[in-house]
Design an enzyme around this catalytic site. Structure first.
Site, PDB file in Angstrom:
ATOM      1  N   SER A   1       0.817  -1.209   0.000  1.00  0.00           N
ATOM      2  CA  SER A   1       0.000   0.000   0.000  1.00  0.00           C
ATOM      3  C   SER A   1       0.844   1.248   0.000  1.00  0.00           C
ATOM      4  O   SER A   1       1.970   1.271   0.493  1.00  0.00           O
ATOM      5  CB  SER A   1      -0.936   0.019   1.207  1.00  0.00           C
ATOM      6  OG  SER A   1      -0.322   0.671   2.283  1.00  0.00           O
ATOM      7  N   LYS A   2       0.256   2.277  -0.588  1.00  0.00           N
ATOM      8  CA  LYS A   2       1.019   3.518  -0.644  1.00  0.00           C
ATOM      9  C   LYS A   2       1.138   4.124   0.748  1.00  0.00           C
ATOM     10  O   LYS A   2       2.062   4.847   1.025  1.00  0.00           O
ATOM     11  CB  LYS A   2       0.421   4.499  -1.645  1.00  0.00           C
ATOM     12  CG  LYS A   2      -0.999   4.908  -1.416  1.00  0.00           C
ATOM     13  CD  LYS A   2      -1.401   5.910  -2.504  1.00  0.00           C
ATOM     14  CE  LYS A   2      -2.910   6.050  -2.573  1.00  0.00           C
ATOM     15  NZ  LYS A   2      -3.326   6.956  -3.617  1.00  0.00           N
TER      16      LYS A   2
END
Ligand code: GLU
Length: 479
Positions: free
Chosen positions: A249-250
């Site tokens: 995930s960012k």
């Protein structure tokens, strides 16, 4: 048949991460395969998560990767505006309609009252307090300027069921769904409301998004039903993990598309690899262009279980793409990376690139693969020893002068001519070919491992430099 319309609906919260791009890609593939339209919608109603510049990153990434949309904020279309913050009036209008038909209600509760609803575990669940308000009371409060939100009126009993094309029948008890906020006190809608309104008004036929929305979809369906609208078909996609425990995930700072491009992955390889994150083709062919993906993509190949992001595999794919590039195409992509090498400017550009074309998987490996050529200096002569190839310091002492003599007589200094003459020399001397080539390579590079063999490197160095280096190495051996 109705025209298929899918959408990618990212929130502009930073760079476009791999999971987001995968959602976009599947939406694109699904629509294109059916002659449909693929739409880009920017979901920017959560101003607290908004990151400046990220809308532009979304446009750029999609264009750059080839996952191009048919309608979107920057190109227009018949269903705009395609940016949610520009659709506020539309949401207000539909929220009122939903209130009128009983699917939602005004809520004037203060943050203090809401905080007081905490259960023993600290969870707050709204208690439908304002559902009791009469029409007159509501009007009076609004006229007085009391702040309010609009909440969804979720039934307290029963369950919502729908069919997801990947995960099958999904059923959620309404008692587990809260009367969530649809319109915030600043008048902005939440995702939970805006996605329904927009998907309907934009004519979206198939909603493709991550599994995090699997269990909230029944509450969206309540709204479709309340409005009397047809529900879209749902296709939820498995999460992408970086390992067994952690989601990619960012928010965790995991790399996005741009980072991989900057690292020198071939773009087509990134897109190709992303397609395989959660989907498997029916054949063993994994290397596929975007056009081939459009042809072969199928919903029954989507896996329910999480996909693990395997950078090694993406690297491998990138290497395969590099091998298939024409030299000119490769040169265009590789030049910025070659410029970072110590060898750049000292040797023939094309020859340097030829040496690495089949030897790198990502372009950023180019400098480190070529630096050795420019860095020739005193080295440890034990490098000449190679038991497997039957090379030794003694043999090097004996044959290097002969190699030098042979090479100095050559009028053409190309890989093939060099190779032939050195093989001939090894036969004449009764020395194993591999031993002679090993010694020659050590003598002209001073390195145990290099990209390319002795004759390729000699061609690149040219005759003068090659002979100079051999002289130097003879000197080292006789010290
Ligand atoms: N804006 C949502 C997100 O970025 C989109 C979810 C959806 O595709 O409906 O997660």
């Amino acid at each position: 048949m109705e025209k298929v319309r899918t959408r990618f609906a990212p929130s502009p919260t930073g760079y476009l991460h791999i999971g987001g791009l995968r959602t976009a890609l599947y939406g694109y593939l699904f629509a294109k395969q059916r002659g449909g339209d693929f739409i880009l919608r920017i979901e920017d109603t959560d101003t607290t998560r908004y990151v400046d510049g990220s809308v532009q990153i979304i446009y750029d990434t999609m264009r750059d990767s080839g996952i191009m949309y048919d309608e979107g904020p920057d190109i227009g279309g018949n269903y705009g505006p395609y940016i949610q913050s520009e659709r506020k009036a539309i949401y207000t209008e539909y929220a009122k309609k939903l209130v009128e038909c009983g699917g939602a209600y005004y809520c004037f509760c203060t943050p203090e009252r809401i905080a007081g609803l905490k259960d023993s575990e600290g969870n707050v669940r709204y208690d439908k307090h304002c559902l009791k308000l009469s029409k007159a009371e509501i009007e009076e409060k609004i006229a007085r300027g009391e702040p309010y939100v609009i909440r969804q009126n979720v039934p307290t009993e029963g369950s919502g069921t729908y069919h997801d094309l990947v995960y099958g029948d999904i059923s959620v008890d309404y008692k587990d769904i809260e009367d969530g906020i649809l319109i915030k006190s600043d008048g902005m809608p939440t995702y939970n409301f805006a996605n329904v309104i927009d998907d309907h008004l934009m004519g979206i036929t198939h909603v493709i998004r991550g599994t995090e929305y699997l269990s909230s979809t029944p509450k969206y369906n309540l709204m479709y039903d309340a409005f009397g609208w047809e529900r879209p078909v749902y296709i939820h996609l498995p999460p992408i993990m970086k390992d067994a425990q952690h989601k990619l995930s960012k928010r965790n700072g995991d790399a996005g598309y741009e980072d991989f491009v900057n690292k020198g992955y071939v773009k087509e390889a990134i897109v190709n690899y992303i397609a395989l994150l959660g989907w498997s083709p029916k054949t063993n062919q994994e290397k596929m262009s975007l056009a081939e993906l459009v042809e072969h993509f199928s919903l029954d190949g989507i896996n329910k279980s999480p996909a693990i992001f395997d950078e090694t595999k993406m690297k491998w794919l990138s290497g395969e793409y590099i091998k298939e590039l024409s030299f000119e195409e490769f040169k265009k992509l590789a030049l910025p990376f070659l410029k970072k090498s110590a060898a750049y400017g000292k040797f023939d550009e094309d020859k340097l690139l030829n040496l690495v074309k089949t030897r790198v998987q990502i372009l950023s490996e180019i400098p480190e693969k070529l630096d050795f050529i420019a860095d020739f200096k005193e080295f440890d002569i034990s490098l000449f020893v190679n038991e497997k190839q039957k090379a030794s310091i003694e043999l090097a002492k004996e044959i290097l002068p002969k190699i030098k003599e042979r090479l100095s007589n050559l009028s053409e200094f190309t890989n093939s001519v060099l190779f032939e003459s050195l093989v001939a020399l090894s036969n004449e001397l009764g020395v194993k070919k591999q031993a002679l080539l090993w010694i020659a390579r050590i003598a002209i590079t001073g390195k145990g491992a290099t990209a390319g063999g002795a004759t390729e490197i000699a061609e690149l160095l040219g005759k003068d430099e090659t002979l100079k280096r051999i002289d130097f190495s003879i000197g080292l051996l006789n010290k």
